[in-house]
Write an enzyme that holds these catalytic residues in place. Structure first.
Site, PDB file in Angstrom:
ATOM      1  N   GLU A  60       5.779   0.881  -4.623  1.00 41.61           N
ATOM      2  CA  GLU A  60       4.569   0.124  -4.293  1.00 41.61           C
ATOM      3  C   GLU A  60       4.007   0.733  -3.026  1.00 41.61           C
ATOM      4  O   GLU A  60       4.474   0.455  -1.912  1.00 41.61           O
ATOM      5  CB  GLU A  60       4.901  -1.358  -4.070  1.00 41.61           C
ATOM      6  CG  GLU A  60       5.387  -2.079  -5.301  1.00 41.61           C
ATOM      7  CD  GLU A  60       4.274  -2.382  -6.288  1.00 41.61           C
ATOM      8  OE1 GLU A  60       3.105  -2.037  -6.001  1.00 41.61           O
ATOM      9  OE2 GLU A  60       4.569  -2.956  -7.346  1.00 41.61           O
ATOM     10  N   CYS A 117      -1.568  -4.569   1.651  1.00 41.40           N
ATOM     11  CA  CYS A 117      -1.782  -3.429   0.758  1.00 41.40           C
ATOM     12  C   CYS A 117      -2.974  -3.667  -0.146  1.00 41.40           C
ATOM     13  O   CYS A 117      -3.585  -2.717  -0.655  1.00 41.40           O
ATOM     14  CB  CYS A 117      -0.524  -3.137  -0.052  1.00 41.40           C
ATOM     15  SG  CYS A 117       0.187  -4.573  -0.844  1.00 41.40           S
TER      16      CYS A 117
END
Length: 512
Positions: free
Chosen positions: A266, A300
């Site tokens: 990720e 993010c």
């Protein structure tokens, strides 16, 4: 100095006392030492000295986790779910304590810190249900008297490497699911948030004690990059789930692959929202401001690029500029604050450098960008979220800066907007604001957004745990949390069962 709408800051002594209260309530024993320090971005000062995990201790933790896996994998999945259920109960009890630590170490405003712990509770609920739903399938066989089946089995030790911006939630996404899948977990958190990590580890240890599960189903490694490398390179670690920068992923992925391990990456995001002419601008302004300025731009999924139709650009930007000028910046414990600190002065330097580069390429700052509270906390980094209008998607726009910088571009046709949207290396989260169903459906189609997350009439941030979380391209391709993300934590077996009295070969092969 402070500004209108900004709150005064607590002292480091007050924060240290508040942290001590939370860790005492949770039952954490701090590993005192001077290897590194628990630090707070609220004042930029150290709270407690801590001892790091040694290389030998890391190896011992991996060995203990592997030994625990050999027994844990045979525990019925619903029984494994009891451990996660108990963890969820303890998180409910200590929600405020853990949220305090998240604010103290990561700088999140109070509602976002509480939201992070709620996300942990939610994934525990999801994983408990999952413990009775690790479904395989039956497949039609071409041979009479035969049955094909697909079954799923525990994978092994899961190494979790997490970042500072979600110091507890990302760990829980991986850990709750991995545990019900029959795996054990070794966690290397960010060295910027050790208190949160110690608290999470202690809560899981208490849950294990309460339900009679082995303590070694979870182990914690504290320290810098070298400690994490033990997880990356150890063949006993079946899966490495790593959250961080694309640069980090480029190092982790090949090293895990070199030993034929699995990785779940990720990585970076450079998320965009398209605002169409038909958009509800009230809705768009709310969604954009939260996605771009929330968590001080340190998610993010933070909105970093805004692609606005030329006909409505001036109207929308005037409203966004006005909203940015009213954002309260300061103490994240103050209920009125919406923007807390950046994690470090280095993050502020990167932010200011990116804005300067955008200006050098012709960009115009429309709002924000100034440093705040410098006199009150010279070692901390508070800044106004900034809006920069640019004419083209230059290198600085195509590069993720982990700070509240929003670049604004304009478009004339939806084809142009989608091309701009997809013309970055990252592919995590995306959204479109429109009341035109055709535009919405096209954005969600195969020829639309190339991201792992595509939203309509909400921003790029705020994913629910029920859906799989992750992205494409340089975001890494991994999926965590809900949907069928659990399959990454298990191994698949295809079974052929012959219940006849004859041996029939596939494809009508004849032999003997």
């Amino acid at each position: 100095m402070t500004t209108a709408g900004a709150s005064a800051l607590p002292s480091t002594d007050d924060l240290r006392a508040r942290a001590r209260t939370s860790i005492d309530r949770i039952g954490v024993a701090l590993p005192g030492g001077d290897d590194f320090a628990a630090r707070t971005p609220l004042t930029g000062e150290d709270l407690f000295g801590l001892r790091a995990t040694t290389a030998d201790e890391a190896d011992e933790a991996i060995a203990a986790s592997h030994a625990a896996f050999l027994g844990w994998r045979t525990t019925p999945a619903p029984r494994r779910g009891e451990l996660v259920r108990r963890l969820g109960e303890l998180l409910r009890t200590h929600k405020g304590d853990l949220a305090d630590l998240v604010t103290i170490e990561a700088g999140k405003i109070r509602s976002e810190a509480l939201g992070e712990v709620q996300e942990m509770i939610d994934i525990c609920d999801f994983a408990v249900g999952l413990s009775r739903q690790l479904y395989g399938r039956t497949i039609a066989s071409e041979r009479p008297g035969h049955r094909l089946a697909e079954t799923w089995h525990p994978l092994g030790v899961v190494g979790v490497i997490s970042a500072f911006n979600f110091p507890a939630a990302v760990w829980s996404w991986n850990t709750a699911v991995a545990l019900v899948c029959g795996d054990t977990v070794v966690w290397k958190p960010s060295e910027l948030t050790p208190l949160v990590s110690l608290a999470c580890d202690r809560l899981l240890a208490r849950a294990a004690e309460d339900v009679g599960a082995p303590r070694d189903v979870h182990r914690l490694l504290l320290g810098d990059r070298a400690v994490g490398e033990r997880l990356v390179d150890d063949p006993r670690v079946a899966l490495v789930s790593a959250t961080g920068s694309t640069r980090m992923g480029r190092e982790v992925g090949p090293r895990v692959a070199a030993r034929f391990g699995r990785s779940l990456l990720e990585l970076g995001g450079n998320n965009a929202a398209v605002v169409a002419p038909s958009a509800d601008l009230d809705l768009a302004v709310q969604g954009i401001v939260f996605a771009a300025a929330g968590t001080a731009g340190q998610r993010c999924t933070t909105l970093r690029r805004l692609i606005v139709h030329r006909d409505i650009a001036d109207t929308l930007l005037a409203r966004l500029t006005a909203a940015y000028q009213k954002l309260p910046i300061g103490d994240p414990f103050d209920e009125t604050t919406l923007v807390g600190p950046l994690i470090s002065p280095a993050a502020l330097d990167a932010m200011q450098d990116a804005v300067a580069r955008a200006q050098a390429a012709g960009g115009k700052v429309l709002a924000g960008g100034n440093r705040r509270l410098a006199d009150a906390a010279p070692g901390a980094a508070y800044a106004e979220p900034v809006i920069v209008r640019v004419d083209e998607q230059s290198d600085v726009v195509r590069t993720e800066t982990f700070a509240p910088v929003l670049y604004v571009l304009t478009y004339d046709t939806l084809d142009e907007a989608i091309a701009l949207h997809n013309d970055v290396p990252q592919g995590l989260s995306s959204s479109i604001f429109t009341r035109d169903q055709q535009e919405a459906e096209r954005f969600l189609s195969a020829e639309g957004s190339d991201c792992g997350i595509a939203n309509v009439n909400i921003g790029t941030s705020g994913a629910e745990i029920g859906g799989a979380f992750g992205g494409e391209k340089e975001t890494g391709g991994g999926r965590e949390s809900g949907s069928d993300a659990w399959r990454a934590y298990m191994r698949r077996a295809t079974n052929t069962i012959n219940y006849s009295s004859h041996l029939a070969l596939a494809q009508n092969v004849s032999f003997l």
